[in-house]
Design a protein around this motif. Sequence first.
Motif, short mmCIF file in Angstrom:
data_model
loop_
_atom_site.label_atom_id
_atom_site.label_comp_id
_atom_site.label_asym_id
_atom_site.label_seq_id
_atom_site.Cartn_x
_atom_site.Cartn_y
_atom_site.Cartn_z
N VAL A 99 0.85 -1.20 0.00
CA VAL A 99 0.00 0.00 0.00
C VAL A 99 0.88 1.25 0.00
O VAL A 99 0.60 2.22 -0.72
CB VAL A 99 -0.97 -0.02 1.21
N LEU A 100 1.96 1.23 0.78
CA LEU A 100 2.89 2.36 0.78
C LEU A 100 3.46 2.58 -0.63
O LEU A 100 3.59 3.71 -1.08
CB LEU A 100 4.02 2.13 1.78
N GLY A 101 3.78 1.50 -1.33
CA GLY A 101 4.27 1.62 -2.70
C GLY A 101 3.24 2.27 -3.61
O GLY A 101 3.60 3.09 -4.47
N ALA A 102 1.97 1.93 -3.42
CA ALA A 102 0.91 2.55 -4.22
C ALA A 102 0.82 4.05 -3.94
O ALA A 102 0.70 4.85 -4.85
CB ALA A 102 -0.43 1.87 -3.94
N VAL A 103 0.91 4.42 -2.66
CA VAL A 103 0.86 5.84 -2.29
C VAL A 103 2.08 6.58 -2.84
O VAL A 103 1.96 7.69 -3.39
CB VAL A 103 0.76 6.00 -0.76
N LEU A 104 3.26 5.97 -2.73
CA LEU A 104 4.47 6.61 -3.28
C LEU A 104 4.37 6.79 -4.79
O LEU A 104 4.86 7.78 -5.34
CB LEU A 104 5.71 5.79 -2.93
N SER A 105 3.74 5.85 -5.47
CA SER A 105 3.62 5.97 -6.93
C SER A 105 2.71 7.12 -7.32
O SER A 105 2.98 7.83 -8.29
CB SER A 105 3.15 4.65 -7.55
#
Length: 176
Positions: A99-105
Motif C-alpha cells: 500500500v505504501l508503494g501505491a501511495v508513493l507511486s
Amino acid sequence: MSQPYQQQPGPGAPGQQPFGGQPPYAQQPPARTGNAGLAVGVAIVAAIVATAIYAFILKSLFDEQTGEVTKISYASILVGALIGAAIGKLGGRNVGLWVLGAVLSIAAVFMGEMYGYAMIFSEVSDGQLGSATEILTDHFGDMFKGWREDMGAMAWIFMALAPLAAYGTASRLGNR
C-alpha cells in the motif's frame, strides 16, 4: 546369549515417519519476511528517480506549436512498476508496504507532472520566470490550480494506473 542393546531411531530421525509413515501435517515453506526498512528506503529513492524521469518524459512530449502536452499511460505504469518492484523484492509479503508503494507511486506521478510543467514553463518563458525548481517552489499554488483545471478524464485514469501497477508488481514479487 543376548544381543547388545541398540537404540532405535525416533520419529524425527531421517528415514522415519511418525504415525505409520504419514507426515502429521503438510510443511509450509517459511514466509519470506523481507526487510521493511530497506524496502521503504529503496522505494523512496525509486520514487524520486521515477519523478525525475516522468518530468523529463512530460517535458519531451510538449509541442511548442500547439502548446499541448501529449500524455501517455505507459509512463505512469512504469513509475508504479518501478516502485512496486522495489517494495515487493525487498519487503516480501508485507501488504502494508504494498500500500505504501501505491501511495508513493501516486506522489511520484503527481510530482513528476508538477515538475514537468515547471520545466515547460521555464523553457517557454526563456528563463524569465526562473528555473523549473524556482517556478515549482514559488508558484506551486498557481501551478496546482492550473493543473487541476486542465486535468481531463484520461489524466485521472493515468494517475490511477500508477498505484495499481505498484500494488500489483509488489504483490507478485512479494509472494514469490
